[in-house]
Design a protein around this motif. Structure first.
Motif, short mmCIF file in Angstrom:
data_model
loop_
_atom_site.label_atom_id
_atom_site.label_comp_id
_atom_site.label_asym_id
_atom_site.label_seq_id
_atom_site.Cartn_x
_atom_site.Cartn_y
_atom_site.Cartn_z
N GLY A 148 -2.18 0.10 -5.09
CA GLY A 148 -3.22 0.79 -5.85
C GLY A 148 -4.64 0.52 -5.40
N GLY A 149 -4.81 -0.31 -4.39
CA GLY A 149 -6.16 -0.58 -3.91
C GLY A 149 -6.43 0.08 -2.56
N GLU A 150 -7.66 -0.10 -2.10
CA GLU A 150 -8.03 0.45 -0.81
C GLU A 150 -8.31 -0.75 0.09
N SER A 151 -7.69 -0.78 1.27
CA SER A 151 -7.84 -1.95 2.13
C SER A 151 -9.26 -2.06 2.69
N ALA A 152 -9.75 -3.29 2.74
CA ALA A 152 -11.05 -3.55 3.37
C ALA A 152 -10.95 -3.47 4.90
N ALA A 153 -9.74 -3.22 5.44
CA ALA A 153 -9.58 -3.12 6.90
C ALA A 153 -10.53 -2.08 7.50
N GLN A 154 -10.82 -1.04 6.74
CA GLN A 154 -11.71 0.02 7.24
C GLN A 154 -13.16 -0.46 7.39
N LEU A 155 -13.48 -1.65 6.86
CA LEU A 155 -14.85 -2.17 6.97
C LEU A 155 -15.03 -3.10 8.19
N ILE A 156 -13.91 -3.38 8.87
CA ILE A 156 -13.94 -4.40 9.92
C ILE A 156 -14.95 -4.08 11.02
N HIS A 157 -15.05 -2.81 11.40
CA HIS A 157 -15.97 -2.47 12.51
C HIS A 157 -17.42 -2.67 12.12
N GLU A 172 6.77 5.06 7.38
CA GLU A 172 5.68 5.21 6.41
C GLU A 172 6.14 5.92 5.14
N SER A 173 7.02 6.90 5.28
CA SER A 173 7.39 7.68 4.09
C SER A 173 8.21 6.81 3.13
N TYR A 174 9.09 5.96 3.69
CA TYR A 174 9.88 5.08 2.83
C TYR A 174 8.95 4.10 2.09
N PHE A 175 8.00 3.57 2.84
CA PHE A 175 7.03 2.62 2.30
C PHE A 175 6.25 3.26 1.14
N GLU A 176 5.76 4.48 1.38
CA GLU A 176 4.96 5.14 0.35
C GLU A 176 5.78 5.46 -0.89
N ALA A 177 7.02 5.88 -0.66
CA ALA A 177 7.88 6.21 -1.81
C ALA A 177 8.15 4.96 -2.65
N SER A 178 8.38 3.82 -1.98
CA SER A 178 8.63 2.57 -2.73
C SER A 178 7.40 2.18 -3.53
N CYS A 179 6.23 2.24 -2.91
CA CYS A 179 5.01 1.87 -3.62
C CYS A 179 4.80 2.80 -4.82
N ASP A 180 5.02 4.09 -4.61
CA ASP A 180 4.82 5.05 -5.70
C ASP A 180 5.74 4.74 -6.89
N LYS A 181 7.00 4.41 -6.58
CA LYS A 181 7.94 4.09 -7.66
C LYS A 181 7.47 2.86 -8.44
N ILE A 182 7.01 1.85 -7.70
CA ILE A 182 6.56 0.61 -8.35
C ILE A 182 5.33 0.87 -9.21
N ILE A 183 4.42 1.70 -8.72
CA ILE A 183 3.21 2.02 -9.49
C ILE A 183 3.59 2.78 -10.77
N ALA A 184 4.54 3.71 -10.66
CA ALA A 184 4.96 4.48 -11.83
C ALA A 184 5.59 3.55 -12.88
N THR A 185 6.41 2.62 -12.41
CA THR A 185 7.05 1.69 -13.35
C THR A 185 6.01 0.75 -13.96
N ARG A 186 5.03 0.35 -13.16
CA ARG A 186 3.96 -0.51 -13.69
C ARG A 186 3.21 0.20 -14.82
#
Lengths: 352, 352
Positions: free
Chosen positions: B188-197, B259-273
């Motif tokens: 549910g967050g946005e990674s700070a990785a995009q700020l590295i540069h 990536e699609s499996y990863f996103e689906a798992s995260c989405d399910k966990i967020i919905a249950t949360r």
């Protein structure tokens, strides 16, 4: 170099491991891996754990592996410590047991990671010269010290110290931890593990990377008095709760259980070592007597660096250390019979 | 306690990980593992590596994994560091970057391993109180320091700090390394990785143990400026040349690719949360807004320790921390839908 680094990082001289080439068509005799694969039972045991349970953390204490090792060495589980390769185990030993007020002792020619650990944890050390035959002399370790560590057989020489000489060092240093690093012990030596019940200052380190043919799985361990093991557990539990993954534990347990496969592999390697040693001597090499899965050899007429280079041109890689006292030696890992034949053929061409 | 221990070992207070029960019939909501298995492609990729090559050392630099991570986060490989779980990565960060002359800063309520690392490496620290809502206040980090570290979302609260607030901390501390520990960022967050540069003082840490469902494989990583990564490589290469085994690298690479499996798992966990949060609020719990795969909740009428105990009697384990400010909270990992139903049913009984 960066202003963000801690002071220690600036001072480090990291270890340089032997080359791990990314091509397959080489005869790789440079990092003392087993030429034979792990036991089929090990592969089966790992495969059985490649399942949905990988979503769960492993047992932080790796109890199954500790029990297996304790059983094998007739010790209690609180006399066993396990880690992510014996290099990690050694790192924890340097921080937890060898960082003392007095300098620790190790041979001048030995595993070149020891001074690196000293740099990492600011451990003072003093090197003790091997004698002319590259042998450790127990009497030389009768000086004031904060701890003692040496490989047995020693690296990169392969020379074995008999248990009696190790006892002499232990008895002469009752107030120091004496670490016997037995990465290569299964190729012809007798483990000091049998002395643990008599010497509370003895710590024995071993690895699954050589005789158990599992360098790619990263498992090592230490055996010793529960007080010494507790120090390592305290460091480990302040560093990483789960150093061994589920697959590594399963593979290592299976490796300990398949004793006949293990013995057969060691026997084959010893037989090939004897054959290679004889060949090298016939070719004029001086070969240090080896109890390891490698030989350390020097030729009177041809520079070691040149031989290494000529071998590389024939797709055979061995290890050359450009260091004082040993810069005329090559360390050659024992390969399969076919690899050894190819090596012998190449050496004959090079020396011709 | 032993006379053989180094001084540091005497002073250590090791980390205590959440319980890893050895029985199977529990609903395990205590260590924030994924309730869903790793991608089938991960299991296939690992299985393909369970072969004779396990006799060989892995690539000491884990280049395949670094390339995969660099590609995913649009970075160069020299901006990526990998380790044996993010706990090992964090340990190297404390030694290599956070051990400075001035004390480092982290929240008073946070991942409880941070003070343990400080004990291990003799790093001075000062805790910065979260506000009443358990939120990090960027302005509180505008004091002289040797470095800053915090999880985002924070643990064990689950509360997210927006990227804008992280930039405020980075801009206010150009001479300090700021470590953002993103173990739970994918929920549910946005990674700070995009700020590295833009920030040479930013280091982002992530793990495969949570959103990638590979706690049992032990892989973590750090992303940042090449100078920061080099510090970690220097420590790693002075500690253990080969921290990642062949199977871990293969599994982690495959996990990044699916990536699609990863996103689906995260989405399910967020919905249950979201569903669990709603239920808990209906039952009178105060629930901290969570962007993680767990919720942190407190009930006004019933002690958290008592609820945890009553759940355990019903074969459900959650995490309870007997610590100041949070001893009335439970940290509950998001399970499958069926596990969540069982949890809700049990809580209704306990609160009735």
């Amino acid at each position: 170099m960066s202003r963000f680094w801690s002071q220690r990082v600036h001072q480090l001289t990291p270890y340089v491991p032997g080359e791990q080439p990314k091509v397959d068509n080489l005869i790789k005799l440079n990092t003392n891996e087993s030429p034979y694969p792990p036991s089929p039972k090990v592969l089966e045991a790992i495969s059985a754990q490649v399942n949905d349970k990988l979503r769960l953390y492993p047992d932080p204490n790796s109890d199954a592996l500790k029990q297996s090792l304790a059983h094998y060495y007739q010790l209690e589980t609180n006399q066993v410590f396990v880690g992510n390769g014996s290099d990690e185990v050694l790192a924890h030993i340097f921080m937890g047991l060898l960082k003392q007020d007095k300098p620790i002792l190790f041979p001048d020619i030995t595993y070149s990671f020891y001074p690196v650990y000293c740099g990492l944890y600011d451990v003072e050390y003093q090197t003790v010269p091997l004698n002319e035959e590259f042998a450790i002399q127990p009497a030389d370790y009768q000086i004031d010290n904060g701890g003692i560590i040496f490989p047995n057989p020693n690296a990169p020489t392969g020379r074995l110290l008999p248990l009696q000489a190790i006892e002499q060092i232990l008895q002469g240093n009752p107030n120091s931890v004496v670490v016997v690093d037995e990465a290569y012990i299964d190729f012809g030596g007798e483990s000091a593990a049998q002395l643990i019940h008599r010497y509370p200052n003895l710590l024995v380190v071993q690895t699954f990377s050589k005789s158990r043919a599992l360098a790619g799985l990263r498992v090592g361990f230490a055996l010793g008095h529960p007080d010494l093991i507790e120090a390592l557990e305290r460091v480990k539990n302040s560093f990483n709760s789960y150093p061994l993954d589920r697959l590594a534990v399963a593979g290592a347990v299976a490796a300990m259980e398949d004793e006949s496969y293990f013995e057969a592999s060691c026997d084959k390697i010893i037989a090939t070592r004897n054959r290679l040693t004889e060949f090298l001597q016939q070719q004029g090499f001086q070969v240090i007597p080896s109890a390891a899965n490698f030989v350390f050899a020097s030729h009177p007429d041809k520079a070691a660096a040149d031989i290494a280079q000529a071998l590389r041109e024939r797709a055979i890689i061995v290890r050359y250390f450009n260091k004082p006292r040993i810069d005329e030696y090559l360390r050659i890992t024992i390969g399969t019979d076919a690899e050894t034949d190819a090596l012998c053929q190449a050496l004959m061409e090079i020396l011709a």
